[in-house]
Write an enzyme that holds these catalytic residues in place. Structure first.
Site, short mmCIF file in Angstrom:
data_model
loop_
_atom_site.label_atom_id
_atom_site.label_comp_id
_atom_site.label_asym_id
_atom_site.label_seq_id
_atom_site.Cartn_x
_atom_site.Cartn_y
_atom_site.Cartn_z
N HIS B 77 0.91 -1.57 -0.24
CA HIS B 77 0.52 -0.04 0.24
C HIS B 77 1.20 1.37 0.22
O HIS B 77 0.80 1.52 -0.75
CB HIS B 77 -1.37 -0.05 0.73
N ASP B 106 7.80 22.38 -25.49
CA ASP B 106 7.07 20.77 -25.34
C ASP B 106 8.10 20.40 -24.40
O ASP B 106 8.50 21.46 -23.91
CB ASP B 106 7.56 19.42 -26.32
N TRP B 142 7.14 0.30 3.82
CA TRP B 142 7.40 0.50 2.90
C TRP B 142 8.91 1.26 3.10
O TRP B 142 10.06 1.05 1.97
CB TRP B 142 6.40 1.44 2.38
N SER B 169 13.16 6.12 -13.35
CA SER B 169 11.96 6.30 -14.46
C SER B 169 11.82 8.23 -13.62
O SER B 169 11.66 9.28 -14.34
CB SER B 169 10.33 6.16 -13.91
N SER B 170 12.04 8.10 -12.21
CA SER B 170 11.30 9.39 -12.14
C SER B 170 12.63 10.64 -12.41
O SER B 170 13.14 11.44 -12.54
CB SER B 170 10.87 8.89 -10.57
N HIS B 253 13.74 11.53 3.70
CA HIS B 253 13.08 13.31 4.61
C HIS B 253 12.63 13.73 2.88
O HIS B 253 11.12 14.40 2.68
CB HIS B 253 13.49 13.46 5.77
N GLU B 255 12.27 12.97 0.02
CA GLU B 255 11.13 12.60 -0.32
C GLU B 255 9.91 12.91 0.00
O GLU B 255 8.82 13.52 -0.62
CB GLU B 255 11.18 10.93 -0.32
N TYR B 257 9.39 16.25 0.84
CA TYR B 257 8.64 17.04 0.51
C TYR B 257 8.54 16.94 -0.98
O TYR B 257 8.28 18.03 -1.37
CB TYR B 257 10.17 17.70 1.02
N SER B 268 -0.70 27.54 -5.10
CA SER B 268 -0.29 28.61 -5.05
C SER B 268 -1.59 29.60 -6.28
O SER B 268 -0.55 30.59 -6.34
CB SER B 268 0.90 28.85 -5.38
N HIS B 302 15.27 12.32 12.39
CA HIS B 302 14.26 12.97 13.24
C HIS B 302 13.47 11.48 13.49
O HIS B 302 12.22 10.97 14.05
CB HIS B 302 13.31 14.10 13.10
N HIS B 303 13.18 10.60 12.07
CA HIS B 303 12.61 9.40 12.06
C HIS B 303 13.37 8.35 12.63
O HIS B 303 12.80 7.55 13.11
CB HIS B 303 12.91 8.54 10.45
N THR B 328 7.61 26.76 5.84
CA THR B 328 5.76 26.28 5.94
C THR B 328 4.92 26.47 6.30
O THR B 328 3.92 27.41 5.64
CB THR B 328 5.67 24.77 6.44
N LYS B 331 4.65 30.03 4.14
CA LYS B 331 3.20 29.59 2.80
C LYS B 331 1.77 29.45 3.51
O LYS B 331 1.58 30.03 2.44
CB LYS B 331 3.24 28.24 2.50
N ARG B 450 1.69 0.57 14.77
CA ARG B 450 1.76 0.42 13.78
C ARG B 450 1.69 -0.69 12.88
O ARG B 450 2.17 -1.56 13.54
CB ARG B 450 1.41 1.83 12.34
#
Lengths: 181, 541
Positions: B77, B106, B142, B169-170, B253, B255, B257, B268, B302-303, B328, B331, B450
């Protein structure tokens, strides 16, 4: 004009690909960096020879404690490890001598490193090992069996809540290049 | 800087038909559509896995799945939603809209663009295939933490290869975005004037280029540990599983963002349009986005507050993490200031954008709570964390994506979506999203861990509420699908400028956007946030 554009795109493409390669390299660079940081800060220093308990500890009266002995080997490793006694009735402040037997079940020469663990974990600070096979790496010939003495003292300052301590060794394989027995 | 000459772009007005149009697609709009449809399909697949999880958790005890399979469900998931749904959806939107918003003909590398999309389906096929190999799919979460990921069956190998392919790919997609934005802006579209969506996509693309290779490195180490006798993470061989966490979260981390910044960009664009006011504090928005990008590299540990880091390191990562709340917050305040005294109307894109601000802020605040090391030690690995990141990923990334699709749907298709269904979709999603995820805060605070298929009895009620919410939320997404499919066929013809306040470059194009747009770049006079003051020239064909 158009080919100039194309060239500018390709230049940027090359730079970005270089960045990709650099960052891929950086990931692998984290491995030695991590090792160095752990060594400098002493983060992963699990086995350190202990000093004798302090003088003021002698002021506290000795009391009985149950010492249980255990050993573990990760699956796939060649060791067989056992304590010769599994349970001892001891006193704090007393010199305790016990024995472990390690056997190399493989047909190769191997180097092992034992790591002690304590349960409850806070007991670790009070168990002072004066002699232990875990203080250095041990070289084993193929099929060799060796017995090691362990000498330890349980500090009299041991918190009253702890009346039983389990000492367990896990024995790990040291890769050939890194062995310093 | 920007371009004028575009002879390099083949002036072919022919448009391939049938399967060739899609398999050999080089047109940014076609590739964008492929990305978006693919992402939506993966969103449904990942959603079904989520519903399996919630079905199992409806009652304590084991109902439908054994723990082994349950762990595979949570793992897949996460992987599918992150790499198969959210990231491709943002890349697809960038593909579709960026050239229109900055006046490019293009994307810079059209064939590479084709590759970066067509690598996705095989990668996802590998991931899904892993369910049926002996031992099942990856079940390490994950994050694929060692030592579990080193020990699992061959499903893990498929996952590693899938991640390699997804990474390539990315990275290719990101390179395309960077080059397009840097080199292909129309004359007059300055960097400090281009739309926030372009800025957000640019910084996101740089983050992807910088950290996807690190993830590739981490999973490669897992692979060599598994098959080639190395011991990076195997304690038995002198390695260290904590090292994996450091390498992984150095990717992980940023990732976070990568999945949040494009959402900021979309909001925006949408908020100024429907508030009929220019974006408040454009320059500060650019700097806030950039500083979030930079800071995201300094907070990974921090993880890992419970891995036994020294207190100094915990304090550093704690304060650095809290620091991110500042840009943040800038924003969020800017969006609110944009709406302030605006002449607002609440069409579906605006509803989703406002819903985003509200719920993303809740997720951001629970994130600040988690950044406190002393609190995190208690909440680590609990449902509080699950609640937190679903507030920022579902109500954050996903809501912004819905907002974007509704916002640009008229320009993409030439049809209006059904406003009634759109509003129903929003209110339905808003309600059931909160029913699903808000109770998880309480579950986490009460100590429910979890990634478990079974739980203690006292957690039952909140889990039942969450499960009902999840199924209703999932059902609601079909409203979106119906709306899109119905509107594609029967929607009202959209005006060139369906939104009164829409004044960025894409609204200067005919509706639907011509297949080859800006084949000759326009001369632009642009104000901040890509607002077009005047446009001359610019041919489509």
């Amino acid at each position: 004009m158009a080919s100039g554009m194309q060239a500018a795109n390709l230049t940027l493409l090359r730079r970005l690909l270089l960045l990709v390669l650099l960052m891929f390299g950086f990931a692998w660079g984290l491995v030695p960096l991590y090792r160095v940081i752990c060594e400098v800060t002493g983060l992963n220093r699990v086995v350190v020879a202990d000093a004798m308990p302090g003088r003021d500890a002698a002021q506290v009266a000795a009391r009985p404690v149950v010492l249980q002995l255990d050993a573990m080997v990760q699956p796939g490793l060649p060791w067989q490890v056992r304590p010769l006694q599994s349970r001892l009735q001891v006193k704090t402040g007393q010199f305790i001598q016990l024995q472990y037997e390690l056997r190399n079940n493989s047909r190769q020469q191997v180097v092992g490193q034992a790591i002690p663990r304590y349960l409850p974990a806070e007991a670790a600070a009070y168990v002072k090992k004066l002699e232990c096979f875990c203080l250095r790496q041990q070289l084993f010939q193929p099929g060799e069996t060796r017995r090691f003495p362990v000498v330890l003292v349980i500090d009299r300052a041991l918190p009253a809540a702890i009346d039983s301590i389990t000492l367990s060794y896990s024995v790990f394989d040291v890769p050939q290049g890194e062995a310093r027995p | 800087m920007a371009i004028a000459g575009l002879a390099a772009v083949p002036q072919q007005s022919h448009r391939p038909h049938g399967w060739r149009r899609w398999l050999f697609a080089t047109n940014h709009k076609d590739i964008g559509s492929l990305y978006l449809w693919f992402a939506f399909c993966m969103f449904l697949v990942g959603g079904v896995l989520a519903l399996c999880i919630r079905a199992e958790l409806f009652r304590p005890g084991l109902q439908f799945f054994q723990p082994e399979l349950f762990n595979q469900l949570t793992t897949l998931h996460g992987l599918i939603m992150v790499f198969g749904a959210i990231m491709p959806a943002f890349t697809g939107l960038a593909n579709w809209m960026l050239p229109l918003m900055i006046g490019a003909p293009d994307m810079a590398f059209a064939r590479m663009n084709n590759w970066s999309f067509w690598l996705l389906p095989p990668a996802m096929a590998l991931l899904l295939l892993s369910f049926v190999v002996p031992g099942g799919a990856a079940a390490a979460g994950w994050t694929l933490y060692a030592p579990l990921s080193v020990q699992l069956g061959m499903g893990m190998d498929l996952t590693i290869f899938a991640i390699h392919i997804l990474g390539i790919s990315s990275i290719m997609g990101a390179i395309n975005i960077v080059v397009t934005i840097i080199n292909l802006r129309a004359p007059g579209m300055g960097m400090m004037k281009m739309p926030m969506f372009a800025w957000a996509s640019l910084i996101t693309a740089y983050l992807i280029i910088a950290v996807m290779p690190v993830l590739a490195g981490a999973v490669t180490m897992v692979l060599t540990d598994r098959h080639f006798g190395t011991h990076f993470f195997n304690a038995a061989g002198g390695g260290d599983p904590i090292l994996y966490q450091h390498v992984f979260w150095f990717f992980g981390h940023p990732e976070v963002y990568i999945m949040a910044l494009p959402a900021f960009g979309i909001v925006s664009q949408v908020i100024p349009t429907f508030a009929r006011k220019p974006l408040f504090g454009y320059t500060s928005m650019v700097y806030a986005t950039s500083s979030i990008g930079v800071l995201s590299f300094m907070v990974w540990a921090h993880h890992m507050f419970v891995t036994g880091m020294p207190a100094t390191a915990q304090l550093f990562f704690m304060y650095a993490t809290m620091l991110i709340a500042v840009p943040t917050g800038v924003k969020v305040f800017n969006w609110i200031a944009t709406m302030w005294e605006g002449s607002m109307s609440f069409e579906t894109p605006m509803l989703f954008a406002i819903g985003f601000i509200l719920l993303f802020t809740i997720g951001g605040l629970s994130g600040v709570t988690l950044s406190v090391a002393a609190v995190d030690v208690q909440l680590h690995g609990s449902y509080y964390v699950v609640a937190h990141f679903h507030y920022v990923l579902v109500a954050g990334a996903l809501f912004s994506l819905f907002s974007a699709v509704y916002y640009w749907f008229p320009k993409m298709t030439g049809k209006m979506y059904s406003e009634r269904l759109g509003r129903l979709h929003f209110w339905w999603s808003l309600l059931w999203f909160n029913v699903t995820f808000f109770p998880m805060h309480f579950l986490g605070l009460a100590g429910m861990p979890r990634r478990i298929p079974d739980y203690a009895l006292q957690f039952t009620q909140f889990n039942q509420i969450a499960s009902v919410g999840a199924f209703m939320f999932g059902l609601g997404q079909l409203i979106f699908l119906v709306n899109i499919l119905y509107s594609l066929r029967h929607g009202k013809t959209a005006a060139q400028q369906p939104w009164e306040g829409g004044n960025t470059l894409e609204w200067r194009l005919p509706t639907p956007a011509p297949y080859h747009s800006f084949s000759e770049a326009p001369q632009l006079d642009v104000a901040e946030n890509g607002v077009v003051v005047a446009m001359q020239g610019g041919k489509h064909g």
